[in-house]
Design a protein around this motif. Structure first.
Motif, mmCIF file in Angstrom:
data_model
loop_
_atom_site.group_PDB
_atom_site.id
_atom_site.type_symbol
_atom_site.label_atom_id
_atom_site.label_comp_id
_atom_site.label_asym_id
_atom_site.label_seq_id
_atom_site.Cartn_x
_atom_site.Cartn_y
_atom_site.Cartn_z
ATOM 1 N N ALA A 14 24.211 60.257 -21.090
ATOM 2 C CA ALA A 14 24.393 61.696 -21.309
ATOM 3 C C ALA A 14 25.289 62.335 -20.255
ATOM 4 O O ALA A 14 25.601 63.517 -20.361
ATOM 5 N N ARG A 15 25.697 61.559 -19.247
ATOM 6 C CA ARG A 15 26.520 62.125 -18.168
ATOM 7 C C ARG A 15 27.900 61.497 -18.169
ATOM 8 O O ARG A 15 28.042 60.277 -18.284
ATOM 9 N N ARG A 16 28.890 62.336 -18.009
ATOM 10 C CA ARG A 16 30.252 61.824 -17.874
ATOM 11 C C ARG A 16 30.389 61.111 -16.543
ATOM 12 O O ARG A 16 29.769 61.474 -15.546
ATOM 13 N N TYR A 17 31.228 60.106 -16.533
ATOM 14 C CA TYR A 17 31.526 59.339 -15.329
ATOM 15 C C TYR A 17 32.555 60.124 -14.521
ATOM 16 O O TYR A 17 33.757 60.015 -14.733
ATOM 17 N N GLY A 18 32.038 60.990 -13.632
ATOM 18 C CA GLY A 18 32.925 61.858 -12.856
ATOM 19 C C GLY A 18 33.725 62.735 -13.792
ATOM 20 O O GLY A 18 33.180 63.355 -14.696
ATOM 21 N N SER A 19 35.027 62.752 -13.599
ATOM 22 C CA SER A 19 35.875 63.521 -14.520
ATOM 23 C C SER A 19 36.576 62.613 -15.526
ATOM 24 O O SER A 19 37.501 63.030 -16.202
ATOM 25 N N GLU A 20 36.110 61.372 -15.617
ATOM 26 C CA GLU A 20 36.646 60.464 -16.634
ATOM 27 C C GLU A 20 36.132 60.909 -18.002
ATOM 28 O O GLU A 20 35.193 61.693 -18.093
ATOM 29 N N ARG A 21 36.713 60.365 -19.058
ATOM 30 C CA ARG A 21 36.335 60.785 -20.401
ATOM 31 C C ARG A 21 35.290 59.879 -21.039
ATOM 32 O O ARG A 21 35.069 59.951 -22.238
ATOM 33 N N VAL A 22 34.663 59.026 -20.234
ATOM 34 C CA VAL A 22 33.593 58.163 -20.726
ATOM 35 C C VAL A 22 32.307 58.489 -19.970
ATOM 36 O O VAL A 22 32.347 59.075 -18.889
ATOM 37 N N SER A 23 31.187 58.089 -20.541
ATOM 38 C CA SER A 23 29.909 58.297 -19.864
ATOM 39 C C SER A 23 29.726 57.235 -18.780
ATOM 40 O O SER A 23 30.405 56.195 -18.775
ATOM 41 N N GLU A 24 28.783 57.493 -17.892
ATOM 42 C CA GLU A 24 28.465 56.504 -16.864
ATOM 43 C C GLU A 24 27.978 55.205 -17.501
ATOM 44 O O GLU A 24 28.325 54.116 -17.036
ATOM 45 N N ARG A 55 25.215 55.857 -8.577
ATOM 46 C CA ARG A 55 25.573 57.113 -9.246
ATOM 47 C C ARG A 55 24.491 57.552 -10.229
ATOM 48 O O ARG A 55 24.443 58.714 -10.600
ATOM 49 N N PHE A 56 23.658 56.608 -10.687
ATOM 50 C CA PHE A 56 22.711 56.996 -11.737
ATOM 51 C C PHE A 56 21.260 56.622 -11.483
ATOM 52 O O PHE A 56 20.395 57.033 -12.238
ATOM 53 N N ALA A 57 20.965 55.856 -10.447
ATOM 54 C CA ALA A 57 19.574 55.428 -10.254
ATOM 55 C C ALA A 57 18.973 55.881 -8.922
ATOM 56 O O ALA A 57 17.914 55.413 -8.553
ATOM 57 N N VAL A 58 19.666 56.775 -8.228
ATOM 58 C CA VAL A 58 19.153 57.297 -6.953
ATOM 59 C C VAL A 58 19.325 58.807 -6.914
ATOM 60 O O VAL A 58 20.093 59.384 -7.693
ATOM 61 N N GLY A 73 25.377 64.340 5.735
ATOM 62 C CA GLY A 73 24.314 63.350 5.821
ATOM 63 C C GLY A 73 24.268 62.364 4.676
ATOM 64 O O GLY A 73 23.419 61.483 4.664
ATOM 65 N N GLY A 74 25.156 62.485 3.712
ATOM 66 C CA GLY A 74 25.148 61.586 2.566
ATOM 67 C C GLY A 74 25.874 60.283 2.846
ATOM 68 O O GLY A 74 26.555 60.126 3.840
ATOM 69 N N ARG A 75 25.674 59.344 1.946
ATOM 70 C CA ARG A 75 26.358 58.057 2.016
ATOM 71 C C ARG A 75 27.053 57.830 0.682
ATOM 72 O O ARG A 75 26.723 58.449 -0.312
ATOM 73 N N GLY A 76 27.975 56.909 0.654
ATOM 74 C CA GLY A 76 28.688 56.608 -0.571
ATOM 75 C C GLY A 76 27.797 55.976 -1.623
ATOM 76 O O GLY A 76 26.819 55.298 -1.298
ATOM 77 N N HIS A 77 28.141 56.190 -2.890
ATOM 78 C CA HIS A 77 27.338 55.635 -3.983
ATOM 79 C C HIS A 77 27.274 54.116 -3.914
ATOM 80 O O HIS A 77 26.283 53.514 -4.293
ATOM 81 N N HIS A 78 28.325 53.511 -3.397
ATOM 82 C CA HIS A 78 28.364 52.058 -3.267
ATOM 83 C C HIS A 78 27.351 51.567 -2.231
ATOM 84 O O HIS A 78 26.720 50.526 -2.414
ATOM 85 N N GLU A 79 27.173 52.318 -1.168
ATOM 86 C CA GLU A 79 26.205 51.951 -0.124
ATOM 87 C C GLU A 79 24.770 52.162 -0.603
ATOM 88 O O GLU A 79 23.907 51.288 -0.448
ATOM 89 N N VAL A 80 24.514 53.334 -1.175
ATOM 90 C CA VAL A 80 23.179 53.663 -1.652
ATOM 91 C C VAL A 80 22.771 52.698 -2.774
ATOM 92 O O VAL A 80 21.636 52.210 -2.815
ATOM 93 N N GLY A 81 23.700 52.410 -3.663
ATOM 94 C CA GLY A 81 23.404 51.486 -4.758
ATOM 95 C C GLY A 81 23.133 50.076 -4.274
ATOM 96 O O GLY A 81 22.193 49.418 -4.745
#
Length: 182
Positions: A14-24, A55-58, A73-81
């Motif tokens: 249900a969420r777009r992948y950033g500003s891309e035209r596809v969903s996550e 991007r979708f599970a945290v 204080g945030g971290r990149g999605h790649h690190e958190v994932g």
């Protein structure tokens, strides 16, 4: 954990992948299928499917490299994932998820013209993720035994943004996820 991942992925439809035209979800499924079609082994295929799990599970308040810009204080999605899945997967899979943003930085620095192939959204997040690599960073990654796999993942990531592309249903990935996540 498999159920949690499948549920998070299903909701990401249900969420777009950033500003891309596809969903996550479409992006994740396309990336996994590109790896599978190229004959990637199960670990690399899993890393491709889950490379954007941050991007979708945290909790997104923990993630800074969203299109809206950096968050204190945030971290990149790649690190958190990568941290999320690390207890369940081989070290290589977590490393590939963690490395996929740096693989973009590496390619932008070492491959003339690569930056121009990125979508505008990916070009923007490049700056949030550190921009071009220094010579020291390049040297530090160049001899890593999994670098070639990280670069393959990155290229499939770039290609996995095709609007309307038919893919296997999410449930088709459940056996692979169960192999690692129980």
């Amino acid at each position: 954990m498999t159920g949690r991942l499948l549920d998070a992925m299903a909701h990401s439809a249900a969420r777009r992948y950033g500003s891309e035209r596809v969903s996550e979800l479409a992006h994740a499924l396309q990336c996994g299928e590109l790896a599978q079609a190229a004959g990637a082994d199960p670990e690399l295929t899993l890393a491709c499917l889950l490379h954007d799990v941050g991007r979708f599970a945290v909790d997104q308040s923990l993630v800074f490299d969203r299109l809206g810009g950096a968050r204190a204080g945030g971290r990149g999605h790649h690190e958190v994932g990568a941290d999320l899945i690390a207890p369940f997967v081989p070290e290589r899979v977590a490393w590939l998820v963690r490395m996929h943003a740096d693989a973009k930085r590496y390619l932008c620095t070492t491959e003339p013209g690569y930056h121009q192939t990125l979508s505008p959204a990916s070009q923007h997040t490049l700056t949030l993720q550190g921009g071009l690599m220094s010579p020291e960073e390049i040297a530090g990654h160049a001899l890593h035994p999994w670098l070639a796999d990280a670069l393959r993942l990155r290229r499939w990531d770039d290609l996995a943004k095709v609007v309307g592309k038919a893919t296997q249903p999410l449930e088709a990935w459940a056996p692979l996820l169960r192999t690692y996540f129980g």
